[in-house]
Enzyme design. Sequence first.
Site, PDB file in Angstrom:
ATOM      1  N   CYS A 189      28.962  38.266  45.281  1.00 48.14           N
ATOM      2  CA  CYS A 189      29.156  36.702  45.404  1.00 48.14           C
ATOM      3  C   CYS A 189      29.462  36.786  46.991  1.00 48.14           C
ATOM      4  O   CYS A 189      30.439  37.315  47.372  1.00 48.14           O
ATOM      5  CB  CYS A 189      30.011  36.332  44.587  1.00 48.14           C
ATOM      6  N   GLU A 247      36.405  43.673  40.842  1.00 56.35           N
ATOM      7  CA  GLU A 247      36.532  42.955  41.991  1.00 56.35           C
ATOM      8  C   GLU A 247      37.801  43.254  42.948  1.00 56.35           C
ATOM      9  O   GLU A 247      37.558  43.486  44.140  1.00 56.35           O
ATOM     10  CB  GLU A 247      36.721  41.215  41.723  1.00 56.35           C
ATOM     11  N   THR A 273      39.335  36.377  43.412  1.00 55.63           N
ATOM     12  CA  THR A 273      38.737  34.971  43.412  1.00 55.63           C
ATOM     13  C   THR A 273      39.218  34.082  42.070  1.00 55.63           C
ATOM     14  O   THR A 273      39.027  32.875  42.169  1.00 55.63           O
ATOM     15  CB  THR A 273      37.129  34.884  43.511  1.00 55.63           C
ATOM     16  N   ASN A 300      37.777  34.813  30.720  1.00 58.38           N
ATOM     17  CA  ASN A 300      37.621  33.264  31.086  1.00 58.38           C
ATOM     18  C   ASN A 300      37.288  32.474  30.119  1.00 58.38           C
ATOM     19  O   ASN A 300      37.876  30.995  30.007  1.00 58.38           O
ATOM     20  CB  ASN A 300      36.810  33.110  32.441  1.00 58.38           C
ATOM     21  N   SER A 349      29.823  33.746  31.888  1.00 59.08           N
ATOM     22  CA  SER A 349      28.720  34.541  31.419  1.00 59.08           C
ATOM     23  C   SER A 349      27.865  34.057  30.373  1.00 59.08           C
ATOM     24  O   SER A 349      26.995  34.941  29.850  1.00 59.08           O
ATOM     25  CB  SER A 349      29.339  35.981  31.051  1.00 59.08           C
TER      26      SER A 349
HETATM   27 FE1  F3S Z   1      31.659  33.950  43.050  1.00 57.65          FE
HETATM   28 FE2  F3S Z   1      33.538  32.222  42.264  1.00 57.65          FE
HETATM   29 FE3  F3S Z   1      31.434  32.792  40.566  1.00 57.65          FE
HETATM   30  S1  F3S Z   1      33.641  33.976  43.642  1.00 57.65           S
HETATM   31  S2  F3S Z   1      31.025  34.787  41.294  1.00 57.65           S
HETATM   32  S3  F3S Z   1      30.985  31.598  42.506  1.00 57.65           S
HETATM   33  S4  F3S Z   1      33.772  32.494  40.276  1.00 57.65           S
END
Ligand code: F3S
Length: 281
Positions: A98, A128, A166, A224, A266
């Site tokens: 990302c 991550e 993030t 999440n 997801s």
């Molecule tokens: Fe990127 Fe934010 Fe999704 S960092 S992978 S847009 S949760």
Amino acid sequence: MKVIVADTAGFCFGVRRAVEKVYEQVENGRFPIYTYGPIIHNESVVEDLEKKGVQVLQTREELEKLKEGTVVIRSHGVEKEIYDLIAKKNLNLIDATCPYVKKIHKIVERESKKGSKILIIGNPNHPEVQGIKGWSVTPVAIIESEEEAEKYENLEKKQVCIVSQTTFNYNKFNKLVEIISKKRYDIIVLNTICSATEERQTEARKIAALADCMIVIGGKHSSNTQKLFEICKKECENTYYIQTLDDLDATSLPSMGCVGITAGASTPNNIIEEVQKKCQI
Ligand code: F3S
């Protein structure tokens, strides 16, 4: 019955982009195709890709054994060393990291080269965070609790560059930064939290407060989605956690009133649409 589907339900920008990149490779027929780890935490998507010939590499050792093929790096990103390995082995790289995560890699590489100490606020076991750590040229500290922030020491008295995972909680990040700030080190703070998660949670809370029944869709291991469920349950007692349409017991839905639907990061759109249609019958 009224059905409200959250605008922010399902894939965030980074996950959607990563999944699309894998399907693009399949369409282009660039086999053998591998993803470094499951592309997302959703069994149906991973299975569908497997049927199309995409294999999941679970470990670095598996990557090391490859002789040819395309390797897709997922949205979480990876340490620099993995890029080097892919290049050394002459494999075709598709980087679906990302861009928000990539930005953190660049900050960590740049600041550590300048001599700053890197402090990551996040879960040390999350891929991550491990990836971010792997872009620093100097040792990295990782903290995720107030206790760890209290204990943090910068013995060399170098500048400390603070970044975050993030998906870290915004209030908690501020709290930990506040604790570190009291130590009077020379610090630079880069809040690298992505707003996608927070926006999804805020919208879920609002819809759940209005709804007579709330449906949260997502994988059972998705943290999440579990968080979304907790948030919705607080606002609406009638909240259900399902993975797919098969888990939905339509008889438990109210015959009148309002049903709200949200989904974890997801969850593919087609599952959300199926559930929406079922509720509208
Ligand atoms: Fe990127 Fe934010 Fe999704 S960092 S992978 S847009 S949760």
